[in-house]
Write an enzyme that holds these catalytic residues in place. Structure first.
Site, PDB file in Angstrom:
ATOM      1  N   ARG A   1       0.892  -1.269  -0.068  1.00  0.00           N
ATOM      2  CA  ARG A   1       0.031  -0.151  -0.179  1.00  0.00           C
ATOM      3  C   ARG A   1       0.624   1.221  -0.022  1.00  0.00           C
ATOM      4  O   ARG A   1       0.590   2.163  -0.673  1.00  0.00           O
ATOM      5  CB  ARG A   1      -0.888  -0.079   1.415  1.00  0.00           C
ATOM      6  CG  ARG A   1      -1.868  -0.899   1.769  1.00  0.00           C
ATOM      7  CD  ARG A   1      -3.047  -1.234   0.696  1.00  0.00           C
ATOM      8  NE  ARG A   1      -2.854  -1.401  -0.605  1.00  0.00           N
ATOM      9  CZ  ARG A   1      -2.465  -2.671  -1.261  1.00  0.00           C
ATOM     10  NH1 ARG A   1      -2.170  -3.702  -0.688  1.00  0.00           N
ATOM     11  NH2 ARG A   1      -2.220  -2.700  -2.602  1.00  0.00           N
TER      12      ARG A   1
ATOM     13  N   HIS B   1      -8.236   6.386  11.099  1.00  0.00           N
ATOM     14  CA  HIS B   1      -7.780   5.213  10.814  1.00  0.00           C
ATOM     15  C   HIS B   1      -6.376   5.001  10.713  1.00  0.00           C
ATOM     16  O   HIS B   1      -5.902   3.910  10.495  1.00  0.00           O
ATOM     17  CB  HIS B   1      -8.337   4.558   9.505  1.00  0.00           C
ATOM     18  CG  HIS B   1      -9.752   4.484   9.773  1.00  0.00           C
ATOM     19  ND1 HIS B   1     -10.700   4.170   8.772  1.00  0.00           N
ATOM     20  CD2 HIS B   1     -10.652   4.424  11.178  1.00  0.00           C
ATOM     21  CE1 HIS B   1     -12.065   4.252   9.395  1.00  0.00           C
ATOM     22  NE2 HIS B   1     -11.860   4.255  10.578  1.00  0.00           N
TER      23      HIS B   1
ATOM     24  N   GLY C   1     -16.234  10.617  -1.151  1.00  0.00           N
ATOM     25  CA  GLY C   1     -15.799   9.142  -1.424  1.00  0.00           C
ATOM     26  C   GLY C   1     -15.860   8.387  -0.453  1.00  0.00           C
ATOM     27  O   GLY C   1     -14.763   7.440  -0.039  1.00  0.00           O
TER      28      GLY C   1
HETATM   29  N1  APR Z   1     -15.464   9.773  -6.820  1.00  0.00           N
HETATM   30  C1  APR Z   1     -16.345   9.801  -5.724  1.00  0.00           C
HETATM   31  N2  APR Z   1     -16.657   8.581  -5.052  1.00  0.00           N
HETATM   32  C2  APR Z   1     -15.839   7.296  -5.219  1.00  0.00           C
HETATM   33  C3  APR Z   1     -14.968   7.340  -6.349  1.00  0.00           C
HETATM   34  C4  APR Z   1     -14.804   8.457  -7.364  1.00  0.00           C
HETATM   35  N3  APR Z   1     -13.797   8.558  -8.228  1.00  0.00           N
HETATM   36  N4  APR Z   1     -14.606   6.201  -6.434  1.00  0.00           N
HETATM   37  C5  APR Z   1     -15.386   5.448  -5.658  1.00  0.00           C
HETATM   38  N5  APR Z   1     -16.040   6.391  -4.968  1.00  0.00           N
HETATM   39  C6  APR Z   1     -16.810   5.741  -3.792  1.00  0.00           C
HETATM   40  C7  APR Z   1     -17.450   4.494  -3.677  1.00  0.00           C
HETATM   41  O1  APR Z   1     -18.803   4.682  -4.358  1.00  0.00           O
HETATM   42  C8  APR Z   1     -17.687   4.305  -2.457  1.00  0.00           C
HETATM   43  O2  APR Z   1     -18.836   5.009  -1.808  1.00  0.00           O
HETATM   44  O3  APR Z   1     -16.005   5.685  -2.615  1.00  0.00           O
HETATM   45  C9  APR Z   1     -16.451   4.893  -1.727  1.00  0.00           C
HETATM   46  C10 APR Z   1     -15.301   3.939  -1.213  1.00  0.00           C
HETATM   47  O4  APR Z   1     -16.052   3.144  -0.407  1.00  0.00           O
HETATM   48  P1  APR Z   1     -14.904   2.055   0.592  1.00  0.00           P
HETATM   49  O5  APR Z   1     -14.353   1.213  -0.406  1.00  0.00           O
HETATM   50  O6  APR Z   1     -15.862   1.537   1.508  1.00  0.00           O
HETATM   51  O7  APR Z   1     -13.841   3.120   1.404  1.00  0.00           O
HETATM   52  P2  APR Z   1     -14.299   3.849   2.620  1.00  0.00           P
HETATM   53  O8  APR Z   1     -15.658   4.274   2.759  1.00  0.00           O
HETATM   54  O9  APR Z   1     -13.232   4.835   2.608  1.00  0.00           O
HETATM   55  O10 APR Z   1     -13.898   2.594   3.885  1.00  0.00           O
HETATM   56  C11 APR Z   1     -13.995   3.239   5.179  1.00  0.00           C
HETATM   57  O11 APR Z   1     -12.930   0.773   5.707  1.00  0.00           O
HETATM   58  O12 APR Z   1     -11.710  -0.789   5.161  1.00  0.00           O
HETATM   59  C12 APR Z   1     -12.085   0.343   5.930  1.00  0.00           C
HETATM   60  O13 APR Z   1     -10.369   1.389   7.052  1.00  0.00           O
HETATM   61  C13 APR Z   1     -10.753   1.177   5.948  1.00  0.00           C
HETATM   62  O14 APR Z   1     -10.958   3.635   5.831  1.00  0.00           O
HETATM   63  C14 APR Z   1     -11.559   2.515   5.308  1.00  0.00           C
HETATM   64  C15 APR Z   1     -13.054   2.346   5.861  1.00  0.00           C
END
Ligand code: APR
Length: 236
Positions: free
Chosen positions: A62, A110, A176
């Site tokens: 990462r 985090h 996001g």
């Molecule tokens: N623009 C806007 N939104 C986006 C884009 C983009 N280009 N690409 C993806 N997304 C959105 C997706 O629709 C989704 O809702 O970003 C989000 C990513 O969600 P996750 O993968 O669940 O990431 P996150 O919400 O940050 O996860 C939270 O989970 O695994 C743990 O610790 C980890 O901090 C992380 C936490």
């Protein structure tokens, strides 16, 4: 008694989606990290006890992805807001793209990929930049170093500071994030009823009450919201 809002304070709450267009994988999208790796193998205290080498390797990879990524237009726009506002970025991301775009007040709930921590004394935290952590790398008390990152089942960092920031902010921009991980996602309900609350994402689990959801790419929509706010206008 109505809470007094700080008109000059903006809180930006971000997740992996803001860094997607910088080439960093998210977690739960179709090509996300949790489709490639199982959380139980690389992101829990049990995983660390069972196979620390695999955990170290996961985060070393990462760290290299992040090293070669660049902030995108969404990170840059958020940094520009500091010209006119007190901006606090509360991020779930372990990358350093907000800082590299110029944001000066970033709270990593985090943890951070560029830091390592002692496994004996959690107050011993070291900046390691983009260097790998290997088995046998120890802290000053001779205990193995681990990533300074919150694994599932561990408490998040700076929760009280993040909550205090959100409570009197006049504007909240969420970017996001699937809003599927608590307690981080729960911070959003601490915002004032009277604050302007916007979510820019491609998808979300459950929209918190009072937030306006805009389904859009962060690099397109975040600059648009920021321009509105820099002109003193409402975005929604
Ligand atoms: N623009 C806007 N939104 C986006 C884009 C983009 N280009 N690409 C993806 N997304 C959105 C997706 O629709 C989704 O809702 O970003 C989000 C990513 O969600 P996750 O993968 O669940 O990431 P996150 O919400 O940050 O996860 C939270 O989970 O695994 C743990 O610790 C980890 O901090 C992380 C936490």
């Amino acid at each position: 008694m109505a809470r007094i809002l700080n008109k000059k304070k903006i809180v930006i709450f971000t997740g992996a989606g803001i860094s997607a267009e910088s080439g960093i994988k998210t977690f739960r999208d179709t090509n996300g990290l949790w489709n490639e790796y199982s959380v139980e193998d690389v992101a829990t205290p049990q995983a660390w006890r069972k196979n620390p080498e695999l955990v170290l390797e996961f985060y070393n990879e990462r760290r290299q992805d992040i090293r070669h990524a660049r902030p995108n237009a969404a990170h840059d726009a958020i940094a520009r807001l500091e010209k006119e506002y007190e901006v606090i970025v509360v991020t779930q991301n372990i990358d350093n793209l907000h800082e590299r775009a110029g944001s000066s007040n970033v709270i990593h709930v985090h943890g951070e990929i560029t830091k390592a921590r002692s496994t004996l004394d959690e107050s011993l935290v070291y900046d390691i930049g983009y260097n790998s952590i290997s088995p046998g790398d120890t802290c000053e008390s001779k205990s193995q170093l681990r990533p300074h990152i919150v694994w599932f089942g561990e408490g998040i960092f700076h929760f009280d500071t993040a909550r205090a920031s959100i409570k009197d902010a006049a504007r909240i921009l969420v970017v996001g994030t699937s809003l599927s991980v608590f307690p981080a996602a729960g911070l959003l309900k601490k915002a004032s009823f009277h604050a302007e609350k916007v979510i820019v994402s491609l998808d979300i689990d459950k929209k918190p009450y009072g937030y306006k959801f805009i389904r859009a790419n962060a690099s397109k929509m975040v600059p648009w919201v920021v321009e509105k706010w820099l002109n003193g206008e409402r975005a929604v």
